[in-house]
Design a protein around this motif. Structure first.
Motif, PDB file in Angstrom:
ATOM      1  N   HIS A 111     -72.016 -11.094  37.185  1.00  0.00           N
ATOM      2  CA  HIS A 111     -70.470 -10.761  36.512  1.00  0.00           C
ATOM      3  C   HIS A 111     -70.295  -9.455  36.474  1.00  0.00           C
ATOM      4  O   HIS A 111     -68.998  -9.222  36.416  1.00  0.00           O
ATOM      5  CB  HIS A 111     -70.821 -11.498  35.045  1.00  0.00           C
ATOM      6  CG  HIS A 111     -69.646 -11.311  34.318  1.00  0.00           C
ATOM      7  ND1 HIS A 111     -68.551 -12.189  34.715  1.00  0.00           N
ATOM      8  CD2 HIS A 111     -69.256 -10.739  33.065  1.00  0.00           C
ATOM      9  CE1 HIS A 111     -67.500 -11.909  33.868  1.00  0.00           C
ATOM     10  NE2 HIS A 111     -67.807 -11.213  32.892  1.00  0.00           N
ATOM     11  N   HIS A 115     -66.881  -7.435  37.924  1.00  0.00           N
ATOM     12  CA  HIS A 115     -65.784  -6.557  37.157  1.00  0.00           C
ATOM     13  C   HIS A 115     -65.629  -5.441  37.915  1.00  0.00           C
ATOM     14  O   HIS A 115     -64.656  -4.548  37.936  1.00  0.00           O
ATOM     15  CB  HIS A 115     -66.695  -6.180  35.670  1.00  0.00           C
ATOM     16  CG  HIS A 115     -66.227  -7.311  34.633  1.00  0.00           C
ATOM     17  ND1 HIS A 115     -64.781  -7.459  34.319  1.00  0.00           N
ATOM     18  CD2 HIS A 115     -66.906  -7.881  33.932  1.00  0.00           C
ATOM     19  CE1 HIS A 115     -64.777  -8.435  33.538  1.00  0.00           C
ATOM     20  NE2 HIS A 115     -66.002  -8.724  32.864  1.00  0.00           N
ATOM     21  N   SER A 137     -67.558  -4.103  28.615  1.00  0.00           N
ATOM     22  CA  SER A 137     -66.987  -5.178  28.405  1.00  0.00           C
ATOM     23  C   SER A 137     -67.462  -5.753  27.009  1.00  0.00           C
ATOM     24  O   SER A 137     -68.041  -5.026  26.131  1.00  0.00           O
ATOM     25  CB  SER A 137     -67.595  -6.262  29.423  1.00  0.00           C
ATOM     26  OG  SER A 137     -68.749  -6.468  29.303  1.00  0.00           O
ATOM     27  N   GLY A 139     -69.897  -7.879  26.515  1.00  0.00           N
ATOM     28  CA  GLY A 139     -71.209  -8.020  26.570  1.00  0.00           C
ATOM     29  C   GLY A 139     -72.210  -7.035  26.897  1.00  0.00           C
ATOM     30  O   GLY A 139     -73.447  -6.967  27.032  1.00  0.00           O
ATOM     31  N   GLU A 165     -67.883  -5.579  21.825  1.00  0.00           N
ATOM     32  CA  GLU A 165     -68.591  -6.257  20.809  1.00  0.00           C
ATOM     33  C   GLU A 165     -68.217  -5.832  19.312  1.00  0.00           C
ATOM     34  O   GLU A 165     -67.708  -6.340  18.616  1.00  0.00           O
ATOM     35  CB  GLU A 165     -70.067  -6.498  20.962  1.00  0.00           C
ATOM     36  CG  GLU A 165     -70.831  -7.266  20.038  1.00  0.00           C
ATOM     37  CD  GLU A 165     -72.200  -7.094  20.236  1.00  0.00           C
ATOM     38  OE1 GLU A 165     -72.716  -6.577  21.399  1.00  0.00           O
ATOM     39  OE2 GLU A 165     -72.904  -7.810  19.401  1.00  0.00           O
ATOM     40  N   GLY A 181     -60.305  -6.052  20.426  1.00  0.00           N
ATOM     41  CA  GLY A 181     -60.039  -4.799  21.342  1.00  0.00           C
ATOM     42  C   GLY A 181     -58.393  -4.708  21.375  1.00  0.00           C
ATOM     43  O   GLY A 181     -58.047  -3.653  20.859  1.00  0.00           O
ATOM     44  N   PRO A 182     -57.531  -5.644  21.880  1.00  0.00           N
ATOM     45  CA  PRO A 182     -56.137  -5.223  21.851  1.00  0.00           C
ATOM     46  C   PRO A 182     -55.471  -5.124  20.528  1.00  0.00           C
ATOM     47  O   PRO A 182     -54.556  -4.443  20.355  1.00  0.00           O
ATOM     48  CB  PRO A 182     -55.479  -6.538  22.660  1.00  0.00           C
ATOM     49  CG  PRO A 182     -56.858  -7.368  23.333  1.00  0.00           C
ATOM     50  CD  PRO A 182     -58.076  -6.917  22.583  1.00  0.00           C
ATOM     51  N   SER A 185     -56.234  -1.606  19.294  1.00  0.00           N
ATOM     52  CA  SER A 185     -55.271  -0.778  19.955  1.00  0.00           C
ATOM     53  C   SER A 185     -53.867  -0.649  19.464  1.00  0.00           C
ATOM     54  O   SER A 185     -53.156   0.093  19.263  1.00  0.00           O
ATOM     55  CB  SER A 185     -55.021  -1.071  21.478  1.00  0.00           C
ATOM     56  OG  SER A 185     -56.242  -0.453  22.254  1.00  0.00           O
ATOM     57  N   GLY A 280     -64.281  -3.935  33.415  1.00  0.00           N
ATOM     58  CA  GLY A 280     -64.737  -4.559  32.130  1.00  0.00           C
ATOM     59  C   GLY A 280     -63.472  -4.784  31.244  1.00  0.00           C
ATOM     60  O   GLY A 280     -62.578  -3.798  31.414  1.00  0.00           O
ATOM     61  N   VAL A 282     -62.820  -4.018  28.347  1.00  0.00           N
ATOM     62  CA  VAL A 282     -62.381  -2.734  27.557  1.00  0.00           C
ATOM     63  C   VAL A 282     -61.519  -1.717  28.388  1.00  0.00           C
ATOM     64  O   VAL A 282     -61.012  -0.857  27.983  1.00  0.00           O
ATOM     65  CB  VAL A 282     -63.703  -2.056  26.802  1.00  0.00           C
ATOM     66  CG1 VAL A 282     -63.063  -1.008  25.750  1.00  0.00           C
ATOM     67  CG2 VAL A 282     -64.462  -3.127  25.824  1.00  0.00           C
ATOM     68  N   SER A 309     -58.772  -6.955  34.361  1.00  0.00           N
ATOM     69  CA  SER A 309     -59.537  -6.208  33.725  1.00  0.00           C
ATOM     70  C   SER A 309     -60.350  -7.207  32.846  1.00  0.00           C
ATOM     71  O   SER A 309     -61.944  -6.946  32.603  1.00  0.00           O
ATOM     72  CB  SER A 309     -58.904  -4.957  32.780  1.00  0.00           C
ATOM     73  OG  SER A 309     -58.176  -5.854  31.593  1.00  0.00           O
TER      74      SER A 309
END
Ligand code: KG4
Ligand code: ZN
Length: 345
Positions: A111, A115, A137, A139, A165, A181-182, A185, A280, A282, A309
């Motif tokens: 994975h 990315h 990311s 993880g 995370e 995350g978003p 922001s 990733g 983020v 992303s």
């Protein structure tokens, strides 16, 4: 060469057809975000069942959008590690069955490699090696040295939580929905990043730690709201004003970006790199994109197109293409294995 890429390692069921590793002919992502927003995080059992429902329609749409069929594509690629076991099972079993039925070579892809390869999608430019890759990311948080295509060495990693995370956990403390995350922001745009200074963890070498930052946010929030340090973190949000939440979000986001930059700075002199790649989920972060810009310390900086992303099938197809170019042989569909954790190699 046209490759059908499948991704189902977490909460996105995704399929795409990509030509020669860079040209995206179709890209279909069925996200389970709406389901998990209500739970505040991913529930593995529900994720696996949702993949089961979505996987065939998603593949069908990806093929139709690309004007291809399972007989006209050249190969099938699928994420086999790391990820949630039930989720990985759905994607890999589907890919194994289709590869056998349609007699197509099957490629099992890591994975994080996918990315990184999201940066090659749609690129007209030629990314120069050696590359320093920062994979951030939900993880993982790793710094990779990439001397050439399909060659990786981990030179830094997180000792505890991954950065994504940490964004998700801090968002939950502030009462923002998943994925955090978003949301962080968005709120940070209306906040003051200097308002609540947070500590930068001291971690040796190129490794990271994010669990202390999450705790620092909890302590700061408790003290702003005049709550004791024993006060349950899930209820702090009810004692903060919208302005305090925005300022905490901005202070947290700027500290998280400072941590990334500190380690990137430390990694750069350790070897001669020609480019920097950020990869990733983020990597969608706008403060990080703005801070690093198009060049950093005289090196070109590449971010994936924001639509690549997060998790998607196109990056899986791209990674498989460059594996094939590097001489990697197809996987036996009868014996492909999955693993919840494994290092990129
Ligand atoms: O790569 P990804 O889609 O899945 C994993 O492989 O884990 O990353 C998901 C993570 C989540 O933690 C999400 O909150 C974070 O990426 N993320 C962001 C942003 N968009 C997504 N973090 C910070 N800023 C963003 N704009
Ligand atoms: Zn991912």
């Amino acid at each position: 060469m046209k490759i059908l890429g499948l991704e189902s390692s977490c909460d996105e069921t995704a399929a795409a057809v990509v030509e020669n590793g860079t040209h995206v002919l179709s890209n279909v992502v069925a996200s389970q975000i709406d389901i998990f927003a209500e739970y505040g995080g991913v529930i593995p059992e529900i994720a696996a069942r949702s993949h089961l429902e979505a996987v065939l329609p998603v593949i069908d749409k990806a093929l139709k959008d690309a004007n291809e069929t399972l007989d006209t594509i050249d190969a099938i690629a699928v994420t086999h590690t790391p990820g949630l076991l039930g989720s990985l099972l759905v994607g890999t079993l589907t890919a194994r069955t289709l590869a056998l039925l349609h007699e197509k070579p099957l490629y099992a892809v890591h994975h994080l490699k996918s990315h990184v390869y999201a940066n090659w999608l749609y690129t007209k430019y030629d990314i120069k090696f050696p590359v320093l890759a920062l994979v951030i990311s939900g993880g993982h948080t790793q710094i990779l040295s990439m001397p050439s295509h399909n060659s990786f060495e981990i030179i830094g990693t997180t000792k505890d939580d991954a950065i994504g995370e940490c964004f998700d956990k801090v968002a939950k403390i502030l009462g923002f929905p998943y994925p955090g995350g978003p949301e962080i922001s968005k709120h940070a745009e209306n906040g003051d990043p200097e308002k609540y200074p947070l500590p930068i963890p001291k971690v040796a070498g190129l490794d990271f730690s994010f669990s202390g930052l999450k705790t620092a946010v909890i302590r700061k929030a408790q003290s702003i709201a005049n709550l004791p340090i024993s006060y349950p973190s899930h209820d702090i949000k009810n004692h903060l004003t919208p302005e305090q939440k925005n300022d905490l979000a901005a202070s947290f986001e700027s500290t998280a970006v400072k941590i990334l930059l500190e380690k990137l700075d430390a990694a750069l002199p350790s070897c001669l790199y020609s480019s920097i790649i950020i990869a990733g989920g983020v990597s969608a972060n706008s403060l990080l994109r703005k801070t690093l810009g198009k060049t950093y310390k005289n090196l070109p900086v590449y971010f994936p197109d924001p639509k690549f992303s997060g998790d998607n099938g196109a990056m899986v197809a791209s990674a498989a293409f460059f594996e094939i170019e590097s001489g990697v042989k197809p996987t036996n569909p009868y014996s492909l294995t999955i693993s919840p954790r494994s290092a990129i190699s």
